[in-house]
Design a protein around this motif. Sequence first.
Motif, PDB file in Angstrom:
ATOM      1  N   ASP A 175      20.508   0.061  31.709  1.00 50.09           N
ATOM      2  CA  ASP A 175      20.124   1.339  32.316  1.00 50.09           C
ATOM      3  C   ASP A 175      20.841   2.501  31.632  1.00 50.09           C
ATOM      4  OD1 ASP A 175      18.388   0.208  34.088  1.00 50.09           O
ATOM      5  OD2 ASP A 175      19.651   0.438  35.854  1.00 50.09           O
ATOM      6  N   THR A 176      22.133   2.333  31.375  1.00 52.99           N
ATOM      7  CA  THR A 176      22.896   3.390  30.706  1.00 52.99           C
ATOM      8  C   THR A 176      22.370   3.634  29.310  1.00 52.99           C
ATOM      9  OG1 THR A 176      24.879   2.715  31.943  1.00 52.99           O
ATOM     10  CG2 THR A 176      25.210   4.131  30.023  1.00 52.99           C
ATOM     11  N   ASN A 177      22.160   2.558  28.569  1.00 51.82           N
ATOM     12  CA  ASN A 177      21.691   2.683  27.198  1.00 51.82           C
ATOM     13  C   ASN A 177      20.286   3.286  27.136  1.00 51.82           C
ATOM     14  OD1 ASN A 177      21.863   2.194  24.304  1.00 51.82           O
ATOM     15  ND2 ASN A 177      20.390   0.558  24.646  1.00 51.82           N
ATOM     16  N   GLY A 178      19.434   2.922  28.086  1.00 51.76           N
ATOM     17  CA  GLY A 178      18.071   3.451  28.088  1.00 51.76           C
ATOM     18  C   GLY A 178      18.035   4.960  28.241  1.00 51.76           C
ATOM     19  N   GLU A 179      18.874   5.480  29.137  1.00 48.79           N
ATOM     20  CA  GLU A 179      18.881   6.931  29.319  1.00 48.79           C
ATOM     21  C   GLU A 179      19.558   7.631  28.152  1.00 48.79           C
ATOM     22  OE1 GLU A 179      19.716  10.380  32.659  1.00 48.79           O
ATOM     23  OE2 GLU A 179      20.329   8.320  33.093  1.00 48.79           O
ATOM     24  N   LYS A 184      15.257   7.587  29.211  1.00 50.23           N
ATOM     25  CA  LYS A 184      14.345   6.752  29.981  1.00 50.23           C
ATOM     26  C   LYS A 184      15.097   6.040  31.106  1.00 50.23           C
ATOM     27  CE  LYS A 184      10.913   3.067  29.450  1.00 50.23           C
ATOM     28  NZ  LYS A 184      10.158   2.246  28.475  1.00 50.23           N
ATOM     29  N   GLN A 185      14.487   5.989  32.265  1.00 54.52           N
ATOM     30  CA  GLN A 185      15.064   5.296  33.415  1.00 54.52           C
ATOM     31  C   GLN A 185      14.415   3.914  33.556  1.00 54.52           C
ATOM     32  OE1 GLN A 185      17.568   6.396  35.073  1.00 54.52           O
ATOM     33  NE2 GLN A 185      17.613   8.575  34.557  1.00 54.52           N
ATOM     34  N   TYR A 186      15.207   2.851  33.361  1.00 54.86           N
ATOM     35  CA  TYR A 186      14.696   1.493  33.521  1.00 54.86           C
ATOM     36  C   TYR A 186      14.851   0.992  34.963  1.00 54.86           C
ATOM     37  CZ  TYR A 186      14.178   0.901  28.460  1.00 54.86           C
ATOM     38  OH  TYR A 186      13.786   1.020  27.158  1.00 54.86           O
ATOM     39  N   ALA A 244      10.082   0.223  21.561  1.00 55.49           N
ATOM     40  CA  ALA A 244      10.777   1.137  20.653  1.00 55.49           C
ATOM     41  C   ALA A 244       9.817   2.176  20.087  1.00 55.49           C
ATOM     42  CB  ALA A 244      11.428   0.348  19.522  1.00 55.49           C
ATOM     43  N   MET A 245       8.634   1.736  19.699  1.00 55.66           N
ATOM     44  CA  MET A 245       7.648   2.666  19.141  1.00 55.66           C
ATOM     45  C   MET A 245       7.211   3.677  20.186  1.00 55.66           C
ATOM     46  SD  MET A 245       5.898   3.837  16.676  1.00 55.66           S
ATOM     47  CE  MET A 245       5.903   2.644  15.324  1.00 55.66           C
ATOM     48  N   LYS A 246       7.049   3.235  21.413  1.00 56.84           N
ATOM     49  CA  LYS A 246       6.637   4.142  22.489  1.00 56.84           C
ATOM     50  C   LYS A 246       7.689   5.233  22.701  1.00 56.84           C
ATOM     51  CE  LYS A 246       5.016   2.081  26.044  1.00 56.84           C
ATOM     52  NZ  LYS A 246       4.964   1.273  27.298  1.00 56.84           N
ATOM     53  N   ASN A 247       8.967   4.816  22.776  1.00 61.62           N
ATOM     54  CA  ASN A 247      10.035   5.789  22.992  1.00 61.62           C
ATOM     55  C   ASN A 247      10.220   6.708  21.793  1.00 61.62           C
ATOM     56  OD1 ASN A 247      10.903   4.949  25.635  1.00 61.62           O
ATOM     57  ND2 ASN A 247      11.779   3.139  24.690  1.00 61.62           N
ATOM     58  N   ALA A 248      10.100   6.148  20.592  1.00 66.47           N
ATOM     59  CA  ALA A 248      10.226   6.971  19.384  1.00 66.47           C
ATOM     60  C   ALA A 248       9.105   7.999  19.307  1.00 66.47           C
ATOM     61  CB  ALA A 248      10.221   6.079  18.145  1.00 66.47           C
ATOM     62  N   THR A 249       7.908   7.581  19.695  1.00 71.52           N
ATOM     63  CA  THR A 249       6.755   8.494  19.643  1.00 71.52           C
ATOM     64  C   THR A 249       6.935   9.665  20.598  1.00 71.52           C
ATOM     65  OG1 THR A 249       5.293   6.664  19.038  1.00 71.52           O
ATOM     66  CG2 THR A 249       4.261   8.660  19.926  1.00 71.52           C
ATOM     67  N   ILE A 250       7.452   9.383  21.791  1.00 70.00           N
ATOM     68  CA  ILE A 250       7.677  10.448  22.776  1.00 70.00           C
ATOM     69  C   ILE A 250       8.630  11.497  22.219  1.00 70.00           C
ATOM     70  CG2 ILE A 250       8.725  10.973  25.015  1.00 70.00           C
ATOM     71  CD1 ILE A 250       7.665   8.237  25.974  1.00 70.00           C
TER      72      ILE A 250
END
Length: 518
Positions: A175-179, A184-186, A244-250
Amino acid sequence: MVFTSTTLVWLPIGIVIFYVSYQRLFHPLAKFKGPFLASLTGYWRVYHELKGDLPQTIYHYHQRYGQFVRVAPNEISTISPDFVDVVLKGGPKFIKSSFYDGSGDEKPNIFNVKNEALHKLRHRQMAPAFSVVSLTKMEYIFDRHAFVMIKKLDQIAKSGRPVDLTEIFKFFAHDTNGELSFSKQYHLQEQGKLSLWPPMNVYIIMGNICGYVPGLFDPLQKLGPFVPYLRKFNRSRDSLVEDAMKNATIEFEKRRVHNVEATFEDKSESRINLLTSLVMAQDPESGEMLDLADIAKEAISFVVAGSHSTSASMSFLFAALLRYPEILKKVQDEIKASMSLQDNSVDLDGEFLPSWAGLQSKLPYLSAVLKESFRLYPTVNQPLARVIPPSGVQLEQTVFSSGTIISASAYVVGRNQKIWGANATDFKPDRWLSEDARGKDKYLLHFGQGHRSCIAKNQALITLWKGTVAILQRFKLSPVDREGEQRVVGEIQLNAQGFAEPTEPLLVTISEQSRCMK
């Protein structure tokens, strides 16, 4: 020449005899001892990787044969103290070996890129985001998820039911790493479902396997649809790449398409995350920027290394604290005596956490315990393999010629009596508080050393320290067995498949203790 059936039988046999004879008797590394199969093939390491005992096995051979052990046809493992200063800190002339091609990525990330010029450029682009200055501006993110973990443990304490701390740490770290990485909130901590934990270690295991046997990646990909384990790997890999691609694209579209200005402010749609620096980075000479595919490759490494290795490090640390209750008591006494929760701290709904600035210096004994955990129970045990440059190199009066691969394992170096003394295998945090420990941090290889050391070290340390202090400030931990009965924690064992983890769950009951406030 006429090939008879007899010739067709003896020809491959002759080739095998020639190959074995050369490798065992005439190869430049034939003088170095090691397991028989290691001189012939990398598959022996694949076997031990899947078994989960590769670093322990290499340690055994070093105990048997000394400073240098042949672990592959053209690779020597070493526990020589010289390896750190001469090789890892020897600069760009010691390039990474073919092991780092194991991921099969056409576009490498900062971890597996072998081209030194490209690594230097990528490091320049990424380093500002992972600096202490940048991360402390995002400290509220570490704190927010630490508070969620505290509240979760409060609920568990009130229920009286046992909990596996390894799961708690996985949820907290991810969760920490995602934000931090993607804004992003997992919500793994709230959901508490291990099934939602991404399949990161499968990715690491297969990368290791293909690193030990160069050229294996493509055949395994082709066999994937027909072999259950490989199908699992492909699905895991695909899901990580997709995320990863989804987050990079955002982030890419936010900064490069819509030109949203970046800010460190919380609760802002334009808030900086770790990908931001990559999206906005420019080559200082050409002005060239990274494309989306390059950014996505780095995003995968953010997920895999940032979450899994950090949570595993927390698990080993708490396993050691539970195994040695006198050390746990000393750590909690230090927290209580050395710091006030309300002094230089952050507050959320009446809960307090100390700020990162100066935290390590306030808690020298906890720092020593953490270093000792890194030394004996490193989560990253992949060989730090480097290729000897044309000039050759000398270690321990032994000369290695150009092209030879030389490597070291954090687990093995952490147990070298030549560095740590006769009690090298004992968990003794006090060793770090003596004059003898001066300068020995460089032999802790869990983050690597030198110019290719882990760029996310600061992120991992802040996450680990914040989470550890948050728990130890508040709770009494009592180890229990699967039936909930009190138990004494035995020797800590590593499952070293991919990133190492404790083989046993960290089952504990939790009770709230008096707050460590002056």
